[in-house]
Write an enzyme that holds these catalytic residues in place. Structure first.
Site, PDB file in Angstrom:
ATOM      1  N   HIS A  61       0.836  -1.207   0.000  1.00  0.00           N
ATOM      2  CA  HIS A  61       0.000   0.000   0.000  1.00  0.00           C
ATOM      3  C   HIS A  61       0.865   1.250   0.000  1.00  0.00           C
ATOM      4  O   HIS A  61       1.729   1.404   0.861  1.00  0.00           O
ATOM      5  CB  HIS A  61      -0.903   0.027   1.232  1.00  0.00           C
ATOM      6  CG  HIS A  61      -1.975  -1.024   1.211  1.00  0.00           C
ATOM      7  ND1 HIS A  61      -2.849  -1.227   2.244  1.00  0.00           N
ATOM      8  CD2 HIS A  61      -2.316  -1.918   0.253  1.00  0.00           C
ATOM      9  CE1 HIS A  61      -3.692  -2.187   1.933  1.00  0.00           C
ATOM     10  NE2 HIS A  61      -3.375  -2.636   0.731  1.00  0.00           N
ATOM     11  N   TYR A 104      -8.930   4.570   8.378  1.00  0.00           N
ATOM     12  CA  TYR A 104      -9.042   4.835   9.823  1.00  0.00           C
ATOM     13  C   TYR A 104     -10.091   5.931   9.996  1.00  0.00           C
ATOM     14  O   TYR A 104      -9.936   7.023   9.446  1.00  0.00           O
ATOM     15  CB  TYR A 104      -7.722   5.358  10.389  1.00  0.00           C
ATOM     16  CG  TYR A 104      -6.577   4.363  10.444  1.00  0.00           C
ATOM     17  CD1 TYR A 104      -5.855   4.032   9.301  1.00  0.00           C
ATOM     18  CD2 TYR A 104      -6.196   3.786  11.652  1.00  0.00           C
ATOM     19  CE1 TYR A 104      -4.798   3.143   9.357  1.00  0.00           C
ATOM     20  CE2 TYR A 104      -5.119   2.886  11.711  1.00  0.00           C
ATOM     21  CZ  TYR A 104      -4.433   2.572  10.564  1.00  0.00           C
ATOM     22  OH  TYR A 104      -3.379   1.691  10.621  1.00  0.00           O
ATOM     23  N   PRO A 142      -2.826  -0.669  19.269  1.00  0.00           N
ATOM     24  CA  PRO A 142      -2.614  -1.146  17.894  1.00  0.00           C
ATOM     25  C   PRO A 142      -2.750  -0.079  16.807  1.00  0.00           C
ATOM     26  O   PRO A 142      -2.391  -0.333  15.661  1.00  0.00           O
ATOM     27  CB  PRO A 142      -3.682  -2.223  17.729  1.00  0.00           C
ATOM     28  CG  PRO A 142      -4.715  -1.915  18.754  1.00  0.00           C
ATOM     29  CD  PRO A 142      -3.999  -1.279  19.901  1.00  0.00           C
ATOM     30  N   LYS A 184       2.345  -0.879  15.266  1.00  0.00           N
ATOM     31  CA  LYS A 184       3.782  -0.951  15.563  1.00  0.00           C
ATOM     32  C   LYS A 184       4.219  -2.188  16.355  1.00  0.00           C
ATOM     33  O   LYS A 184       5.420  -2.460  16.456  1.00  0.00           O
ATOM     34  CB  LYS A 184       4.204   0.297  16.365  1.00  0.00           C
ATOM     35  CG  LYS A 184       4.135   1.582  15.568  1.00  0.00           C
ATOM     36  CD  LYS A 184       5.233   1.648  14.528  1.00  0.00           C
ATOM     37  CE  LYS A 184       5.024   2.764  13.554  1.00  0.00           C
ATOM     38  NZ  LYS A 184       5.125   2.375  12.155  1.00  0.00           N
ATOM     39  N   TYR A 234       4.421   6.295  10.349  1.00  0.00           N
ATOM     40  CA  TYR A 234       3.569   5.154   9.995  1.00  0.00           C
ATOM     41  C   TYR A 234       4.355   4.110   9.194  1.00  0.00           C
ATOM     42  O   TYR A 234       4.219   2.911   9.424  1.00  0.00           O
ATOM     43  CB  TYR A 234       2.366   5.664   9.196  1.00  0.00           C
ATOM     44  CG  TYR A 234       1.268   4.655   8.976  1.00  0.00           C
ATOM     45  CD1 TYR A 234       0.353   4.361   9.976  1.00  0.00           C
ATOM     46  CD2 TYR A 234       1.136   3.999   7.749  1.00  0.00           C
ATOM     47  CE1 TYR A 234      -0.670   3.441   9.770  1.00  0.00           C
ATOM     48  CE2 TYR A 234       0.123   3.071   7.533  1.00  0.00           C
ATOM     49  CZ  TYR A 234      -0.780   2.802   8.547  1.00  0.00           C
ATOM     50  OH  TYR A 234      -1.783   1.883   8.331  1.00  0.00           O
TER      51      TYR A 234
HETATM   52  P1  FAD Z   1       3.911 -12.866  21.428  1.00  0.00           P
HETATM   53  O1  FAD Z   1       3.372 -12.905  20.063  1.00  0.00           O
HETATM   54  O2  FAD Z   1       2.972 -12.596  22.553  1.00  0.00           O
HETATM   55  O3  FAD Z   1       4.638 -14.254  21.683  1.00  0.00           O
HETATM   56  C1  FAD Z   1       5.053 -14.660  22.942  1.00  0.00           C
HETATM   57  C2  FAD Z   1       5.052 -16.168  22.977  1.00  0.00           C
HETATM   58  O4  FAD Z   1       5.522 -16.598  24.251  1.00  0.00           O
HETATM   59  C3  FAD Z   1       3.664 -16.760  22.801  1.00  0.00           C
HETATM   60  O5  FAD Z   1       3.714 -17.737  21.789  1.00  0.00           O
HETATM   61  C4  FAD Z   1       3.342 -17.347  24.159  1.00  0.00           C
HETATM   62  O6  FAD Z   1       2.537 -18.511  24.055  1.00  0.00           O
HETATM   63  C5  FAD Z   1       4.706 -17.646  24.709  1.00  0.00           C
HETATM   64  N1  FAD Z   1       4.787 -17.623  26.183  1.00  0.00           N
HETATM   65  C6  FAD Z   1       4.230 -16.721  27.024  1.00  0.00           C
HETATM   66  N2  FAD Z   1       4.550 -17.007  28.291  1.00  0.00           N
HETATM   67  C7  FAD Z   1       5.321 -18.105  28.257  1.00  0.00           C
HETATM   68  C8  FAD Z   1       5.958 -18.870  29.247  1.00  0.00           C
HETATM   69  N3  FAD Z   1       5.857 -18.537  30.538  1.00  0.00           N
HETATM   70  N4  FAD Z   1       6.666 -19.947  28.871  1.00  0.00           N
HETATM   71  C9  FAD Z   1       6.779 -20.268  27.557  1.00  0.00           C
HETATM   72  N5  FAD Z   1       6.200 -19.579  26.570  1.00  0.00           N
HETATM   73  C10 FAD Z   1       5.484 -18.508  26.917  1.00  0.00           C
HETATM   74  N6  FAD Z   1       0.133  -5.589  16.584  1.00  0.00           N
HETATM   75  C11 FAD Z   1      -0.059  -4.872  15.491  1.00  0.00           C
HETATM   76  O7  FAD Z   1       0.909  -4.256  15.016  1.00  0.00           O
HETATM   77  N7  FAD Z   1      -1.303  -4.848  14.880  1.00  0.00           N
HETATM   78  C12 FAD Z   1      -2.378  -5.567  15.396  1.00  0.00           C
HETATM   79  O8  FAD Z   1      -3.459  -5.541  14.837  1.00  0.00           O
HETATM   80  C13 FAD Z   1      -2.192  -6.303  16.559  1.00  0.00           C
HETATM   81  N8  FAD Z   1      -3.209  -7.020  17.102  1.00  0.00           N
HETATM   82  C14 FAD Z   1      -2.988  -7.716  18.255  1.00  0.00           C
HETATM   83  C15 FAD Z   1      -4.033  -8.437  18.853  1.00  0.00           C
HETATM   84  C16 FAD Z   1      -3.831  -9.133  20.049  1.00  0.00           C
HETATM   85  C17 FAD Z   1      -4.991  -9.887  20.670  1.00  0.00           C
HETATM   86  C18 FAD Z   1      -2.551  -9.118  20.658  1.00  0.00           C
HETATM   87  C19 FAD Z   1      -2.306  -9.865  21.954  1.00  0.00           C
HETATM   88  C20 FAD Z   1      -1.513  -8.427  20.038  1.00  0.00           C
HETATM   89  C21 FAD Z   1      -1.712  -7.713  18.850  1.00  0.00           C
HETATM   90  N9  FAD Z   1      -0.684  -6.993  18.233  1.00  0.00           N
HETATM   91  C22 FAD Z   1      -0.897  -6.290  17.122  1.00  0.00           C
HETATM   92  C23 FAD Z   1       0.651  -6.975  18.748  1.00  0.00           C
HETATM   93  C24 FAD Z   1       1.533  -8.003  18.034  1.00  0.00           C
HETATM   94  O9  FAD Z   1       0.755  -9.129  17.706  1.00  0.00           O
HETATM   95  C25 FAD Z   1       2.645  -8.317  19.003  1.00  0.00           C
HETATM   96  O10 FAD Z   1       3.397  -7.118  19.169  1.00  0.00           O
HETATM   97  C26 FAD Z   1       3.550  -9.476  18.577  1.00  0.00           C
HETATM   98  O11 FAD Z   1       2.833 -10.676  18.648  1.00  0.00           O
HETATM   99  C27 FAD Z   1       4.768  -9.525  19.487  1.00  0.00           C
HETATM  100  O12 FAD Z   1       5.444 -10.734  19.311  1.00  0.00           O
HETATM  101  P2  FAD Z   1       6.199 -11.425  20.509  1.00  0.00           P
HETATM  102  O13 FAD Z   1       6.796 -12.647  19.924  1.00  0.00           O
HETATM  103  O14 FAD Z   1       7.064 -10.426  21.183  1.00  0.00           O
HETATM  104  O15 FAD Z   1       5.078 -11.789  21.573  1.00  0.00           O
HETATM  105  C1  DHB Z   2      -4.001  -3.799  11.234  1.00  0.00           C
HETATM  106  C2  DHB Z   2      -4.029  -3.545  12.568  1.00  0.00           C
HETATM  107  C3  DHB Z   2      -3.703  -2.296  13.009  1.00  0.00           C
HETATM  108  O1  DHB Z   2      -3.708  -2.023  14.301  1.00  0.00           O
HETATM  109  C4  DHB Z   2      -3.356  -1.301  12.128  1.00  0.00           C
HETATM  110  O2  DHB Z   2      -3.081  -0.058  12.601  1.00  0.00           O
HETATM  111  C5  DHB Z   2      -3.308  -1.560  10.803  1.00  0.00           C
HETATM  112  C6  DHB Z   2      -3.624  -2.835  10.347  1.00  0.00           C
HETATM  113  C7  DHB Z   2      -4.392  -5.132  10.740  1.00  0.00           C
HETATM  114  O3  DHB Z   2      -4.797  -5.968  11.553  1.00  0.00           O
HETATM  115  O4  DHB Z   2      -4.338  -5.351   9.523  1.00  0.00           O
END
Ligand code: FAD
Ligand code: DHB
Length: 390
Positions: free
Chosen positions: A72, A200, A292, A296, A384
């Site tokens: 995009h 948005y 969200p 980021k 962004y």
């Molecule tokens: P996580 O993805 O949380 O991974 C951590 C992992 O550690 C998980 O697999 C978990 O099972 C594991 N874990 C936890 N505790 C333990 C333990 N004690 N022992 C062993 N394993 C463990 N970001 C965006 O930019 N846009 C979005 O739309 C967006 N939507 C989101 C929706 C939700 C519901 C959530 C929770 C987050 C969202 N995010 C979004 C944020 C983005 O998904 C996260 O920033 C990203 O997943 C970070 O990755 P991570 O690997 O650091 O953490």
């Molecule tokens: C999506 C989620 C967001 O929070 C955003 O700012 C843009 C895209 C998504 O889920 O695609």
């Protein structure tokens, strides 16, 4: 068992780190609480900065991404029922990429499976030991048995609710937090996106976002109260409310259909400092959460891991601790800028229940300023698409 780097968490942060280390010839073991099926099905982020796409390419997991991604060059902001396009490409020179986090998770898991990386799923009771001593140790249980893993370093990639941040003493860790008085109700559906770019919307009934995962799969979000229960939202109720918040031409073009996922996510800004304690390094959501709105979360996690892998590789190849010592400060500089932007985008586009009439008028004026000024559009665009790596 022993390894060089013990990684807690097999989400994007943990698997990216294991991949970068593996390619540099450094051993790691990943301990993950959930099952592989659960991880592949988890619906989360969707919008990638160019730096994140480049990283996935560099580590050899970009084939499906490059085939299926949607690029995009712009994004739309709506207020007072009118659409305003921000030309990201013209203003910043960069585009953004749509590709779902669940696809990245699958691509990384497939690459690790092929490379034989030890990833232990369904691990419980992970605890961290020896963080300030000569060697660190992870203890955990799996299938009813207790195990120990000796390691040089531990990477805490276990998300916001993980065990690793809790292992840093309270008198060392500083926490900065802001909780918002609303959440996002999100649905995924097998319907074509309503527009080829994201929309948005700031509406008096609340924020709404039209995004997508592919040309046949849409993702939509509605601002709801923080306590809202997704079970109270039938698909019909969701689509009706979304249409009320969108401009008439967008609402008329919206194709609705059954949801295949529906959930409420709370909105929070959170930073834990420092991101290092002795042999423990935090990365991704374990150290920080953004609301969200700026998309980021996943991109910041990828940036942390890039820095951490560089620092660990430098340590093992040259014996220099300089990058490891600088890890926390380097990450935090980027994180705070993304925190500021995510908080600002949230403040700009949401309806705050406690806002005074003055604050509402100031928000409306800021939207008009941002969309009406090249300088305003540029500041939004350059944040962004992702700030440059320093
Ligand atoms: P996580 O993805 O949380 O991974 C951590 C992992 O550690 C998980 O697999 C978990 O099972 C594991 N874990 C936890 N505790 C333990 C333990 N004690 N022992 C062993 N394993 C463990 N970001 C965006 O930019 N846009 C979005 O739309 C967006 N939507 C989101 C929706 C939700 C519901 C959530 C929770 C987050 C969202 N995010 C979004 C944020 C983005 O998904 C996260 O920033 C990203 O997943 C970070 O990755 P991570 O690997 O650091 O953490
Ligand atoms: C999506 C989620 C967001 O929070 C955003 O700012 C843009 C895209 C998504 O889920 O695609």
């Amino acid at each position: 068992m022993r390894t060089q780097v013990g990684i807690i968490g097999g989400g994007p942060s943990g698997l990216l780190l294991a991949r970068l280390l593996g390619l540099a010839g450094i051993d790691s073991v990943v301990l993950e609480r959930r099952t592989p099926e659960y991880l592949r099905a988890r619906i989360r982020a969707g919008l990638l900065e160019q730096g994140t796409v480049d990283l996935l390419d560099e580590i050899g997991v970009g084939a499906r991404l490059n085939r299926d991604k949607l690029v995009h060059d712009g994004v739309e902001l709506v207020f007072d029922g009118k659409r305003h396009r921000i030309d990201l490409k013209a203003l910043s020179g960069k585009s953004v990429t749509i590709y779902g986090q669940s696809e990245i998770q699958s691509d990384l898991m497939n690459a690790h499976e092929a490379a034989g990386t030890p990833i232990l799923y369904e691990v419980d009771n992970v605890s961290l030991h020896g963080l300030t001593g000569e060697a660190a140790q992870l203890r955990y249980t799996r299938r009813g048995e207790s195990h120990q893993l000796a390691c040089d370093f531990i990477a805490g990639c276990d998300g916001f609710h993980g065990a690793s941040r809790e292992a840093i003493p309270k008198d060392v860790l500083r926490v900065y937090e802001k909780v918002y008085p609303f959440g996002w109700l999100g649905i995924l559906s097998e319907t074509p996106p309503v527009n080829h770019e994201l929309i948005y919307t700031n509406h008096e009934r609340g924020f709404a976002l039209c995004t997508m995962r592919s040309l046949t799969r849409s993702r939509h979000y509605l601002q709801v109260s923080a306590e809202e229960d997704a079970a109270h939202w039938s698909d019909d109720r969701f689509w009706s409310e979304l249409k009320l918040r969108l401009p008439p031409d967008v609402a008329a073009a919206l194709v609705t259909g059954p949801s295949i996922e529906k959930s409420v996510a709370p909105l929070r800004s959170f930073v834990a400092e420092p991101m290092r304690y002795g042999r423990l390094f935090l990365a991704g959501d374990a150290a920080h959460i953004v609301p969200p709105t700026g998309a980021k979360g996943l991109n910041l996690a990828a940036a942390d891991v890039r820095f951490l892998a560089e620092a660990l590789v430098a340590h093992y190849k040259t014996g220099s601790a300089a990058l490891l010592d600088g890890y926390s400060a380097k990450c935090l500089a980027r994180i705070w800028k993304a925190q500021r932007f995510s908080w600002w985008m949230t403040s700009l586009t949401h309806r705050f229940p406690e806002a005074s009439p003055f604050e509402r008028r100031a928000q409306a004026a800021e939207l008009a300023y941002i969309t009406g000024s090249k300088a305003g559009q540029t500041t939004l665009a350059e944040n962004y698409v992702g700030l440059p790596f320093e």
